[in-house]
Design a protein around this motif. Sequence first.
Motif, mmCIF file in Angstrom:
data_model
loop_
_atom_site.group_PDB
_atom_site.id
_atom_site.type_symbol
_atom_site.label_atom_id
_atom_site.label_comp_id
_atom_site.label_asym_id
_atom_site.label_seq_id
_atom_site.Cartn_x
_atom_site.Cartn_y
_atom_site.Cartn_z
ATOM 1 N N VAL A 139 2.011 4.792 4.370
ATOM 2 C CA VAL A 139 2.469 5.211 5.701
ATOM 3 C C VAL A 139 1.515 6.209 6.342
ATOM 4 O O VAL A 139 1.116 6.042 7.501
ATOM 5 C CB VAL A 139 3.903 5.771 5.630
ATOM 6 C CG1 VAL A 139 4.311 6.363 6.973
ATOM 7 C CG2 VAL A 139 4.877 4.671 5.223
ATOM 8 N N PRO A 140 1.092 7.288 5.625
ATOM 9 C CA PRO A 140 0.135 8.206 6.249
ATOM 10 C C PRO A 140 -1.180 7.532 6.628
ATOM 11 O O PRO A 140 -1.806 7.907 7.620
ATOM 12 C CB PRO A 140 -0.087 9.267 5.155
ATOM 13 C CG PRO A 140 1.112 9.185 4.288
ATOM 14 C CD PRO A 140 1.506 7.741 4.291
ATOM 15 N N LEU A 141 -1.598 6.544 5.837
ATOM 16 C CA LEU A 141 -2.837 5.833 6.150
ATOM 17 C C LEU A 141 -2.689 5.025 7.426
ATOM 18 O O LEU A 141 -3.621 4.921 8.220
ATOM 19 C CB LEU A 141 -3.221 4.910 4.986
ATOM 20 C CG LEU A 141 -3.376 5.582 3.618
ATOM 21 C CD1 LEU A 141 -3.713 4.554 2.556
ATOM 22 C CD2 LEU A 141 -4.450 6.658 3.682
ATOM 23 N N LEU A 142 -1.495 4.445 7.619
ATOM 24 C CA LEU A 142 -1.244 3.674 8.825
ATOM 25 C C LEU A 142 -1.141 4.583 10.042
ATOM 26 O O LEU A 142 -1.646 4.260 11.119
ATOM 27 C CB LEU A 142 0.046 2.867 8.671
ATOM 28 C CG LEU A 142 0.465 1.992 9.848
ATOM 29 C CD1 LEU A 142 -0.574 0.904 10.102
ATOM 30 C CD2 LEU A 142 1.824 1.359 9.591
ATOM 31 N N ALA A 259 -4.410 -4.887 7.838
ATOM 32 C CA ALA A 259 -5.779 -4.594 8.267
ATOM 33 C C ALA A 259 -5.919 -3.140 8.685
ATOM 34 O O ALA A 259 -6.926 -2.478 8.374
ATOM 35 C CB ALA A 259 -6.174 -5.523 9.411
ATOM 36 N N LEU A 260 -4.915 -2.605 9.374
ATOM 37 C CA LEU A 260 -4.976 -1.213 9.826
ATOM 38 C C LEU A 260 -4.910 -0.238 8.646
ATOM 39 O O LEU A 260 -5.591 0.785 8.636
ATOM 40 C CB LEU A 260 -3.828 -0.930 10.796
ATOM 41 C CG LEU A 260 -3.941 -1.586 12.179
ATOM 42 C CD1 LEU A 260 -2.665 -1.349 12.987
ATOM 43 C CD2 LEU A 260 -5.154 -1.060 12.924
ATOM 44 N N ILE A 266 -12.096 0.901 4.513
ATOM 45 C CA ILE A 266 -13.182 -0.037 4.819
ATOM 46 C C ILE A 266 -13.173 -0.319 6.313
ATOM 47 O O ILE A 266 -12.195 -0.022 6.999
ATOM 48 C CB ILE A 266 -13.025 -1.356 4.026
ATOM 49 C CG1 ILE A 266 -11.652 -1.993 4.306
ATOM 50 C CG2 ILE A 266 -13.211 -1.135 2.533
ATOM 51 C CD1 ILE A 266 -11.429 -3.323 3.581
ATOM 52 N N PRO A 267 -14.255 -0.874 6.870
ATOM 53 C CA PRO A 267 -14.269 -1.188 8.302
ATOM 54 C C PRO A 267 -13.112 -2.108 8.685
ATOM 55 O O PRO A 267 -12.643 -2.914 7.873
ATOM 56 C CB PRO A 267 -15.622 -1.877 8.499
ATOM 57 C CG PRO A 267 -16.479 -1.353 7.390
ATOM 58 C CD PRO A 267 -15.561 -1.155 6.226
ATOM 59 N N ALA A 275 -7.152 -9.563 5.150
ATOM 60 C CA ALA A 275 -5.831 -10.045 5.564
ATOM 61 C C ALA A 275 -5.837 -11.562 5.764
ATOM 62 O O ALA A 275 -4.872 -12.238 5.392
ATOM 63 C CB ALA A 275 -5.405 -9.346 6.853
ATOM 64 N N LEU A 276 -6.909 -12.092 6.333
ATOM 65 C CA LEU A 276 -6.999 -13.544 6.551
ATOM 66 C C LEU A 276 -7.073 -14.298 5.224
ATOM 67 O O LEU A 276 -6.379 -15.300 5.027
ATOM 68 C CB LEU A 276 -8.227 -13.870 7.408
ATOM 69 C CG LEU A 276 -8.140 -13.525 8.891
ATOM 70 C CD1 LEU A 276 -9.479 -13.808 9.572
ATOM 71 C CD2 LEU A 276 -7.034 -14.327 9.568
#
Length: 314
Positions: A139-142, A259-260, A266-267, A275-276
């Motif tokens: 959650v904090p990363l998002l 992805a977020l 990572i970029p 994710a894909l």
Amino acid sequence: MSRQRILALARAVVAVAVVAALVWGIARNWSQISADLSRVSLGELLLSVVPAALGTWLTMLGWRVILADLGSPLHLAPAAGVFFVGQLGKYLPGSVWTVLVQADMASHLHVPRRRTGVAGLVTIGMSVLTGLLVGLPAVPLLLRQSGGGLVWVVLAVPVLALLLWPALLNRIVALGLRVLRREPLDRGLSARAVLLTVLLYCLAWLCFGLHIFVLARAVGGAAAEVAVPSLTGYALAGALGMLTVILPAGLGARDGILALVLASAIPLSAGAAVALVSRFVVTVVDVAAAGVGWAYARRHHLVRSRAEAPLPPV
């Protein structure tokens, strides 16, 4: 136009908008994303399949525990056939197709539809709650805010644990059946079955996270940096994606959130590539599991017409 048609149209518009936004974002950054996709070797792709398949298997075991606790134990072969074939229903818009397919197939094995339906809905709810629990560190990363984000993580743990408490789950199930004007279940869920299923589902989410970790390393992420986003990010994205019932298998929502979260290590283009690839791998695993489960059950005469099927062991 009736209210139901308006709601159906609104859901369709939202679903199309979310998927269109995902496609537009991928197309806009395709040159970078395709470069990251090319970094995933065949060996790394196949390696990521292993934990994804294990996570899928653990999910089935959790559903089987709940169904057995409600009074309908199934051997692994028919349980796999019913669960995995039913799971393909999640690729249709809406959240009920999986439960309906499972209830119909299990009825051929003399399992009451109501019982299978309750097991399906309960395990969907438990999957969401355990996904949120495992995904709390992401959650904090998002949110990109370590201070405030960690506070909400600490506060959310007891709330999620309370919702998974067996006594409360039984009350929620009883209330739901009463609202739907259905007869109560013959027996409630035991604490042992609920706790065992919670454990299995937490392990399943971690397995899916390990699957993401393999892919994140493949696109160039450092192990120490991608460990937490990978192991917990898929659980958070998957749980939130399941809440978007208008989207088939959380398409768009799960992928974007994942992805977020990965973009913290990572970029963003690499996170989108992961994710894909993950979407492709998990879909292939679901289809393969459904095919193998159904074929195994049919070959052993465990899934037959209702008139021919033997009564399950008591």
